[in-house]
Design a protein around this motif. Structure first.
Motif, short mmCIF file in Angstrom:
data_model
loop_
_atom_site.label_atom_id
_atom_site.label_comp_id
_atom_site.label_asym_id
_atom_site.label_seq_id
_atom_site.Cartn_x
_atom_site.Cartn_y
_atom_site.Cartn_z
N THR A 38 29.08 42.21 39.25
CA THR A 38 29.54 43.50 39.37
C THR A 38 31.18 42.98 39.67
O THR A 38 31.96 43.28 39.16
N LEU A 39 31.77 41.81 40.68
CA LEU A 39 33.23 41.44 41.21
C LEU A 39 33.39 41.28 39.03
O LEU A 39 34.60 41.46 39.55
N TRP A 40 32.92 40.75 38.82
CA TRP A 40 33.08 40.20 37.30
C TRP A 40 33.80 41.31 36.35
O TRP A 40 34.88 41.52 35.68
N MET A 41 33.07 41.82 36.73
CA MET A 41 33.26 43.12 35.76
C MET A 41 34.69 43.78 36.17
O MET A 41 35.21 44.49 35.45
N GLU A 42 34.75 44.37 37.74
CA GLU A 42 36.22 44.18 37.86
C GLU A 42 37.00 43.61 37.90
O GLU A 42 38.14 44.47 37.20
N GLN A 43 36.99 42.70 37.88
CA GLN A 43 38.38 41.90 38.27
C GLN A 43 38.12 41.08 36.52
O GLN A 43 40.33 40.79 36.07
N VAL A 44 37.54 40.91 35.57
CA VAL A 44 37.79 39.94 34.82
C VAL A 44 37.68 41.13 33.39
O VAL A 44 38.67 41.42 32.31
N GLY A 45 36.19 41.92 33.78
CA GLY A 45 35.92 42.74 32.24
C GLY A 45 36.81 44.09 32.82
O GLY A 45 36.68 45.11 31.72
#
Length: 268
Positions: A38-45
């Motif tokens: 979830t964090l990756w999808m928000e910040q990177v994705g």
């Protein structure tokens, strides 16, 4: 005096140690994905909350398809590893998928990438988890070891993955997915070379290859307690999954930077 006619009891080989490592490698990936995706999808994705929600909704919804099909398939295979290898090899592609496929697809259609990601991860995790658990549970009966002793490997994996995942995310966000690919490669090696079954005692796990049919499956839906259990799972499991996925987003708001929050989350 020992009767010379009595042969000494043969020590049964438990073939134990490969199975806790199997649990460890699989649930290491599980915790990385459910803890940091979830964090990756928000910040990177660069996905918004609705788009990220589609990924997890697709994973949950497709479980209704994958889990029953995988369950029946596992019962047919018993100790054959065909399905296990499909899951572990698919998991090896997690790193390449998020590194080189996810972001280009995001530029084409965010809804499409959310659905594809949901299908991909559901195959490996929401559907695959029952295959892994079922196989090791059967192995524990055939090899005469306590299933819980092997399952402890999964709990240790959750601890290690949470801590290591936080460090990797701060260093390089995509590294969390390559850690999954490495773990999946080790899992595939364990399935190939380490997870041995004492076939002389295989009958202890029961023969399910020819016992399950559609009529028997239909009978399950007539059991009242089955519906009570289903309602319980729909509530408890769904709330737990949402908590698991969203907690890190909430947690990092208490810190000055996202990196501080991510590091504290891993240690927590």
């Amino acid at each position: 005096m020992q009767n010379s006619a009595e042969a000494p009891k043969k020590q049964e080989s438990k073939h134990f140690w490969g199975f806790p490592f199997t649990h460890f490698t699989y649930f290491f990936m599980w915790q990385i994905i459910f803890g940091y995706l979830t964090l990756w999808m928000e910040q990177v994705g660069h996905m918004n909350g609705a788009e990220a929600g589609i990924v997890f909704s697709a994973m949950s919804g497709l479980s209704l398809l994958f889990q029953p099909v995988f369950g029946i398939w596992s019962d047919k295979l018993v100790f054959k590893k065909n399905l296990l290898f499909m899951i572990s090899i698919a998991a090896m592609l997690i790193g390449p998928y998020f590194q080189w496929v996810f972001l280009p697809l995001m530029h084409i259609n965010s809804l499409l990438v959310a659905l594809i990601t949901g299908v991909f991860l559901c195959f490996i995790f929401n559907g695959g988890v029952s295959v892994i658990e079922q196989y090791v549970q059967r192995a524990s009966l055939a090899n005469r070891f306590e299933y819980g002793h092997s399952r402890m490997g999964g709990s240790l994996a959750g601890m290690c993955a949470s801590f290591l995942g936080g460090q990797l995310f701060i260093w390089q966000p995509n590294a969390i997915f390559w850690a999954c690919s490495i773990s999946a490669t080790i899992l595939t090696g364990l399935l190939l070379f380490s997870d041995k079954i004492d076939m002389d005692n295989a009958a202890a796990a029961g023969d399910t290859s020819n016992k399950l049919d559609m009529k028997q499956i239909g009978q399950i839906f007539k059991i009242k307690n089955f519906w009570y259990l289903s309602i319980f799972y729909i509530g408890a499991s769904a709330i737990y999954d949402v908590f698991d996925q969203q907690f890190i987003i909430f947690f990092k708001t208490f810190f000055n930077t996202a990196a501080q929050g991510t590091q504290a989350y891993g240690r927590l």
